[in-house]
Write a protein that holds these residues in place. Sequence first.
Motif, PDB file in Angstrom:
ATOM      1  N   TRP A  79       0.830  -1.195   0.000  1.00 29.02           N
ATOM      2  CA  TRP A  79       0.000   0.000   0.000  1.00 29.02           C
ATOM      3  C   TRP A  79       0.872   1.256   0.000  1.00 29.02           C
ATOM      4  O   TRP A  79       0.655   2.201  -0.756  1.00 29.02           O
ATOM      5  N   LEU A  80       1.919   1.240   0.825  1.00 28.54           N
ATOM      6  CA  LEU A  80       2.810   2.391   0.874  1.00 28.54           C
ATOM      7  C   LEU A  80       3.555   2.576  -0.441  1.00 28.54           C
ATOM      8  O   LEU A  80       3.740   3.697  -0.909  1.00 28.54           O
TER       9      LEU A  80
ATOM     10  N   THR B  13       0.255  12.922  -2.038  1.00 26.14           N
ATOM     11  CA  THR B  13       0.100  12.906  -0.596  1.00 26.14           C
ATOM     12  C   THR B  13       0.603  14.203  -0.008  1.00 26.14           C
ATOM     13  O   THR B  13       1.500  14.834  -0.555  1.00 26.14           O
ATOM     14  N   PRO B  14       0.032  14.641   1.105  1.00 24.81           N
ATOM     15  CA  PRO B  14       0.407  15.928   1.673  1.00 24.81           C
ATOM     16  C   PRO B  14       1.776  15.906   2.323  1.00 24.81           C
ATOM     17  O   PRO B  14       2.199  14.892   2.855  1.00 24.81           O
TER      18      PRO B  14
ATOM     19  N   MET C 171       4.013   2.838  13.328  1.00 24.42           N
ATOM     20  CA  MET C 171       4.529   4.141  12.947  1.00 24.42           C
ATOM     21  C   MET C 171       4.864   4.188  11.459  1.00 24.42           C
ATOM     22  O   MET C 171       4.681   5.227  10.796  1.00 24.42           O
ATOM     23  N   MET C 172       5.371   3.082  10.917  1.00 22.07           N
ATOM     24  CA  MET C 172       5.636   3.022   9.485  1.00 22.07           C
ATOM     25  C   MET C 172       4.363   3.272   8.695  1.00 22.07           C
ATOM     26  O   MET C 172       4.348   4.006   7.706  1.00 22.07           O
ATOM     27  N   ALA C 173       3.271   2.643   9.125  1.00 23.22           N
ATOM     28  CA  ALA C 173       2.006   2.807   8.421  1.00 23.22           C
ATOM     29  C   ALA C 173       1.488   4.235   8.545  1.00 23.22           C
ATOM     30  O   ALA C 173       1.056   4.847   7.559  1.00 23.22           O
TER      31      ALA C 173
ATOM     32  N   LEU D   1       1.602   6.625   5.228  1.00 20.99           N
ATOM     33  CA  LEU D   1       0.328   7.004   4.630  1.00 20.99           C
ATOM     34  C   LEU D   1       0.055   8.499   4.795  1.00 20.99           C
ATOM     35  O   LEU D   1      -0.665   9.085   3.986  1.00 20.99           O
ATOM     36  N   GLY D   2       0.614   9.112   5.819  1.00 28.28           N
ATOM     37  CA  GLY D   2       0.288  10.503   6.106  1.00 28.28           C
ATOM     38  C   GLY D   2       1.242  11.524   5.540  1.00 28.28           C
ATOM     39  O   GLY D   2       0.908  12.714   5.489  1.00 28.28           O
ATOM     40  N   LEU D   3       2.440  11.079   5.101  1.00 25.42           N
ATOM     41  CA  LEU D   3       3.443  12.011   4.602  1.00 25.42           C
ATOM     42  C   LEU D   3       3.954  11.564   3.241  1.00 25.42           C
ATOM     43  O   LEU D   3       3.947  10.374   2.917  1.00 25.42           O
ATOM     44  N   ASP D   4       4.442  12.496   2.468  1.00 32.39           N
ATOM     45  CA  ASP D   4       4.963  12.222   1.134  1.00 32.39           C
ATOM     46  C   ASP D   4       6.457  11.931   1.241  1.00 32.39           C
ATOM     47  O   ASP D   4       7.298  12.781   0.952  1.00 32.39           O
ATOM     48  N   LEU D   5       6.787  10.708   1.687  1.00 34.62           N
ATOM     49  CA  LEU D   5       8.179  10.326   1.895  1.00 34.62           C
ATOM     50  C   LEU D   5       8.411   8.921   1.351  1.00 34.62           C
ATOM     51  O   LEU D   5       7.513   8.080   1.380  1.00 34.62           O
TER      52      LEU D   5
END
Length: 254
Positions: free
Chosen positions: A125-126, A136-137, A166-168, A172-176
């Motif tokens: 998914w990532l 992604t923001p 934390m990986m998930a 999912l929350g950051l563009d990295l």
Amino acid sequence: MTGPQQLAVIGAGLGAGILTSTVGVASLLSFPVLIALGIPPVVANASNTLGLLPGALSGAFGYRRELREVPRHQTIAVVVICAVGAIGGAALLLALPSKVFASAAPWLILFTCLIVGVQPLISRWLRSRSDHPHGTPRSMSPATIGFTALTGVYGGYFGAGAGVMMMAVLGLGLDLELRIVNGLKTLALLAANLVASIIFVFIADLDLAASGLLAAGSIVGGYAGSHIGRRLPATLLRVLIVLAGVIAAVLMLR
């Protein structure tokens, strides 16, 4: 502790240090070892958190190249939020009766095994999201902040599987990129362990001998794991972790 027991704790620290910087389930290995030595669950958990702190530190140092690629404001936000959450988790561990943790620990381990088992789905998914770097923001949404704080709480209370969570959350929350997320995850868990360890040193009962032996192994394992984590095909390792966790949880439930 006898000589073989001391070596077993050092070995657990080494393995846990590697897991801190890779899969993120360090306590799944080290915590059952301390329990097997007859250390009470709450004392074992607090001692384990303190003992794995050097491993998180050396792991974060090993990921310093990746961490330079994270915007400074994101790094500060993740570290602070995770650390604040860990305060709540450590407080829960100390405030609740010890039998609550003793009862919850096997189920937390089984829950961690479930997370590790589905990690390939999380990773795919990532990766699918990282193929679209502008989708992604780059700032943290309220949901990302909330789940980062909750992961910090879990890390301060028990911690096994907190790295996968934390990986998930961060992926999912950051563009990295994933390799950068792994480094940021390791730094965030360092912050959580540091805050919880400070609280435990002043308030909790600790087995300092066990913590010291874990620290000796984890500081080497954390740095080694940061290099492994850049290229880890973890299928076999994941299967072994799940099997070990299930066996440990079953033994604790007996």
